[in-house]
Motif scaffolding. Structure first.
Motif, PDB file in Angstrom:
ATOM      1  N   MET A  68       3.291 -14.179  12.919  1.00  0.00           N
ATOM      2  CA  MET A  68       3.897 -12.957  12.364  1.00  0.00           C
ATOM      3  C   MET A  68       4.156 -13.050  10.865  1.00  0.00           C
ATOM      4  O   MET A  68       4.033 -12.067  10.148  1.00  0.00           O
ATOM      5  N   PHE A  69       4.514 -14.259  10.401  1.00  0.00           N
ATOM      6  CA  PHE A  69       4.888 -14.386   8.986  1.00  0.00           C
ATOM      7  C   PHE A  69       3.738 -14.007   8.042  1.00  0.00           C
ATOM      8  O   PHE A  69       3.970 -13.617   6.900  1.00  0.00           O
ATOM      9  N   ILE A  70       2.493 -14.092   8.556  1.00  0.00           N
ATOM     10  CA  ILE A  70       1.331 -13.798   7.696  1.00  0.00           C
ATOM     11  C   ILE A  70       1.425 -12.349   7.192  1.00  0.00           C
ATOM     12  O   ILE A  70       1.082 -12.042   6.057  1.00  0.00           O
ATOM     13  N   ILE A  71       1.922 -11.460   8.044  1.00  0.00           N
ATOM     14  CA  ILE A  71       2.127 -10.053   7.655  1.00  0.00           C
ATOM     15  C   ILE A  71       3.555  -9.857   7.146  1.00  0.00           C
ATOM     16  O   ILE A  71       3.792  -9.164   6.155  1.00  0.00           O
ATOM     17  N   MET A  72       4.525 -10.474   7.849  1.00  0.00           N
ATOM     18  CA  MET A  72       5.941 -10.202   7.575  1.00  0.00           C
ATOM     19  C   MET A  72       6.391 -10.714   6.206  1.00  0.00           C
ATOM     20  O   MET A  72       7.198 -10.068   5.536  1.00  0.00           O
ATOM     21  N   TYR A  73       5.910 -11.873   5.805  1.00  0.00           N
ATOM     22  CA  TYR A  73       6.338 -12.422   4.508  1.00  0.00           C
ATOM     23  C   TYR A  73       5.970 -11.472   3.359  1.00  0.00           C
ATOM     24  O   TYR A  73       6.856 -11.068   2.594  1.00  0.00           O
ATOM     25  N   PRO A  74       4.684 -11.085   3.239  1.00  0.00           N
ATOM     26  CA  PRO A  74       4.352 -10.163   2.135  1.00  0.00           C
ATOM     27  C   PRO A  74       5.110  -8.839   2.228  1.00  0.00           C
ATOM     28  O   PRO A  74       5.557  -8.303   1.208  1.00  0.00           O
ATOM     29  N   LEU A  75       5.292  -8.324   3.468  1.00  0.00           N
ATOM     30  CA  LEU A  75       6.021  -7.056   3.608  1.00  0.00           C
ATOM     31  C   LEU A  75       7.478  -7.210   3.182  1.00  0.00           C
ATOM     32  O   LEU A  75       8.044  -6.359   2.500  1.00  0.00           O
ATOM     33  N   GLY A  76       8.096  -8.326   3.609  1.00  0.00           N
ATOM     34  CA  GLY A  76       9.504  -8.579   3.251  1.00  0.00           C
ATOM     35  C   GLY A  76       9.665  -8.716   1.744  1.00  0.00           C
ATOM     36  O   GLY A  76      10.574  -8.142   1.149  1.00  0.00           O
ATOM     37  N   VAL A  77       8.749  -9.456   1.136  1.00  0.00           N
ATOM     38  CA  VAL A  77       8.814  -9.657  -0.317  1.00  0.00           C
ATOM     39  C   VAL A  77       8.623  -8.310  -1.030  1.00  0.00           C
ATOM     40  O   VAL A  77       9.333  -8.005  -2.002  1.00  0.00           O
ATOM     41  N   ALA A  78       7.696  -7.485  -0.521  1.00  0.00           N
ATOM     42  CA  ALA A  78       7.482  -6.160  -1.137  1.00  0.00           C
ATOM     43  C   ALA A  78       8.769  -5.340  -1.062  1.00  0.00           C
ATOM     44  O   ALA A  78       9.200  -4.730  -2.058  1.00  0.00           O
ATOM     45  N   GLY A  79       9.421  -5.354   0.109  1.00  0.00           N
ATOM     46  CA  GLY A  79      10.679  -4.600   0.272  1.00  0.00           C
ATOM     47  C   GLY A  79      11.750  -5.104  -0.684  1.00  0.00           C
ATOM     48  O   GLY A  79      12.463  -4.317  -1.316  1.00  0.00           O
ATOM     49  N   GLU A  80      11.840  -6.426  -0.820  1.00  0.00           N
ATOM     50  CA  GLU A  80      12.876  -7.004  -1.700  1.00  0.00           C
ATOM     51  C   GLU A  80      12.596  -6.676  -3.163  1.00  0.00           C
ATOM     52  O   GLU A  80      13.494  -6.250  -3.908  1.00  0.00           O
ATOM     53  N   LEU A  81      11.342  -6.855  -3.575  1.00  0.00           N
ATOM     54  CA  LEU A  81      11.025  -6.602  -4.992  1.00  0.00           C
ATOM     55  C   LEU A  81      11.195  -5.121  -5.340  1.00  0.00           C
ATOM     56  O   LEU A  81      11.713  -4.783  -6.411  1.00  0.00           O
ATOM     57  N   LEU A  82      10.774  -4.236  -4.430  1.00  0.00           N
ATOM     58  CA  LEU A  82      10.925  -2.793  -4.702  1.00  0.00           C
ATOM     59  C   LEU A  82      12.406  -2.418  -4.779  1.00  0.00           C
ATOM     60  O   LEU A  82      12.802  -1.554  -5.571  1.00  0.00           O
ATOM     61  N   THR A  83      13.233  -3.090  -3.977  1.00  0.00           N
ATOM     62  CA  THR A  83      14.676  -2.804  -4.001  1.00  0.00           C
ATOM     63  C   THR A  83      15.290  -3.270  -5.328  1.00  0.00           C
ATOM     64  O   THR A  83      16.080  -2.547  -5.946  1.00  0.00           O
ATOM     65  N   ILE A  84      14.917  -4.469  -5.773  1.00  0.00           N
ATOM     66  CA  ILE A  84      15.460  -4.958  -7.058  1.00  0.00           C
ATOM     67  C   ILE A  84      14.990  -4.027  -8.183  1.00  0.00           C
ATOM     68  O   ILE A  84      15.761  -3.669  -9.079  1.00  0.00           O
ATOM     69  N   TYR A  85      13.728  -3.615  -8.097  1.00  0.00           N
ATOM     70  CA  TYR A  85      13.172  -2.716  -9.125  1.00  0.00           C
ATOM     71  C   TYR A  85      13.961  -1.399  -9.160  1.00  0.00           C
ATOM     72  O   TYR A  85      14.291  -0.887 -10.229  1.00  0.00           O
TER      73      TYR A  85
END
Ligand SMILES: CCCCCCCCCCCCC/C=C/C(=O)SCCNC(=O)CCNC(=O)[C@H](O)C(C)(C)COP(=O)(O)OP(=O)(O)OC[C@H]1O[C@@H](n2cnc3c(N)ncnc32)[C@H](O)[C@@H]1OP(=O)(O)O
Length: 242
Positions: free
Chosen positions: A159-176
C-alpha cells in the motif's frame, strides 16, 4: 542446494530466535500498544465516515476528529522510544523523521491555522494516514500474536507505494495553503528588535520544511522498498551502520 523445506525450517528458527530475544514484557507491551493504536485509528476512520455520511461535506470534518487525531498521533512518539531502547528493530532516525513530520503537520500546521482546516489536502492526508496506520498496527499486532494473515502482510508492504506519495502530496499542499496566512499574521515568528535579540520567520521555516521533503522522503520510501523486498521476497538486506 538447500531444499524449500530446509529453507522454511531455517526461516522458522530465525523467527523463533528473534522472538525469544524480545522479552515477554516487551512483547506484552508492544501487543497492547499495537492493539490500542489499531483501535484508535479505526475509531478515527469510523468518525470520518460517519461525519461525511451525515453532513455530505468534508467541511468541519477536521474539527470533529481533531482531539482523537492529536491524541493518537502524539502517542506515536513512543515508537521513537521503542527503537531507542531496542525493543523493535527499526532505525531511530527513520522512525523519528516519520513521527516528527506527522506531529508537526498536526500541531504546528493544521491545528494552529484554522483557515486551512477545510482544505481538501487535509482530508487527503487524513484518509491516507488512517488507512496506512490501521494496516501497519494490525500487521504488528497479528505478527506478535503469530497469526499474520497474508493479505495484511501484503497490504503493509504494497500500500505504501501509492499511499506515501499521496500522503506527501496532501501534506505539502496543506503547508503550501498555510503560507499566505502565516505571512499575513506573522504567527510563531519573532522579529527584531526583541529582548532575546533573536529573529525567526515561520514563513521561511515552512518553505525550508517543504524543501526538506526532497532529500528526506526518498529515504523513507526506499527504506520501505527494502523492507518490502526483505519481507515479501525474502531478500537478505545488509543494513548500513547509522
Ligand atoms: C520539525 C519539523 C520536521 C519536518 C520534517 C519534514 C520532512 C519529512 C519528510 C518525509 C515526510 C513523510 C511524510 C509521510 C507521510 C505518510 O505517512 S503518508 C502515508 C504512507 N505512509 C506509510 O506507508 C508509512 C510507512 N512508514 C512506516 O511504516 C514507518 O513509519 C517506518 C519507520 C518508516 C518504517 O517502518 P519499520 O518499522 O522500519 O519497518 P517494518 O518492516 O514495519 O518493521 C521493522 C521491524 O520492527 C518491528 N516493529 C516496528 N514497529 C513495531 C511495533 N510497533 N510493534 C511491533 N514490532 C514493530 C517489525 O515487526 C519489524 O521487526 P522484524 O520482523 O524483527 O524485522
Amino acid at each position: 542446494m538447500a531444499s524449500m523445506e530446509e529453507d522454511g525450517s531455517v526461516e522458522e528458527k530465525d523467527n523463533n530466535n528473534k522472538k525469544r530475544t524480545k522479552s515477554a514484557i516487551a512483547v506484552a507491551w508492544l501487543t497492547f500498544y499495537n492493539i490500542a493504536m489499531t483501535a484508535g485509528w479505526l475509531v478515527l476512520a469510523m468518525a470520518m465516515m460517519r461525519f461525511y455520511i451525515q453532513k455530505g461535506t468534508h467541511k468541519g470534518l477536521y474539527k470533529s476528529i481533531a482531539r482523537t487525531l492529536k491524541f493518537f498521533q502524539t502517542v506515536a512518539l513512543v515508537e521513537v522510544g521503542h527503537c531507542a531502547i531496542g525493543i523493535v528493530r527499526t532505525s531511530v532516525i527513520v522512525t523519528g523523521v516519520q513521527v516528527c513530520s506527522r506531529i508537526f503537520m498536526v500541531w504546528f500546521i493544521t491545528n494552529s491555522i484554522k483557515q486551512i482546516q477545510n482544505e481538501e489536502s487535509v482530508i487527503l492526508f487524513l484518509v491516507v494516514w488512517t488507512l496506512t496506520e490501521i494496516t501497519r498496527y494490525s500487521f504488528y499486532t497479528f505478527n506478535l500474536l503469530n497469526h499474520l494473515p497474508y493479505f495484511i502482510k501484503w497490504a503493509r508492504y504494497n500500500m505504501f507505494i501509492i499511499m506515501y506519495p499521496l500522503g506527501v502530496a496532501g501534506e505539502l499542499l496543506t503547508i503550501y495553503a498555510a503560507l499566505p496566512f502565516v505571512r499575513k499574521t506573522g504567527m510563531l515568528s519573532m522579529r527584531l528588535p526583541n529582548k532575546y535579540n533573536v529573529s525567526f520567520d515561520y514563513y521561511y521555516f515552512l518553505i525550508i520544511v517543504m524543501l526538506s521533503y526532497i532529500p528526506l522522503f526518498p529515504q523513507l520510501f526506499f527504506h520501505m522498498l527494502r523492507q518490502r523486498r526483505k519481507v515479501l521476497l525474502g531478500e537478505i538486506i545488509v543494513e548500513k551502520d547509522e
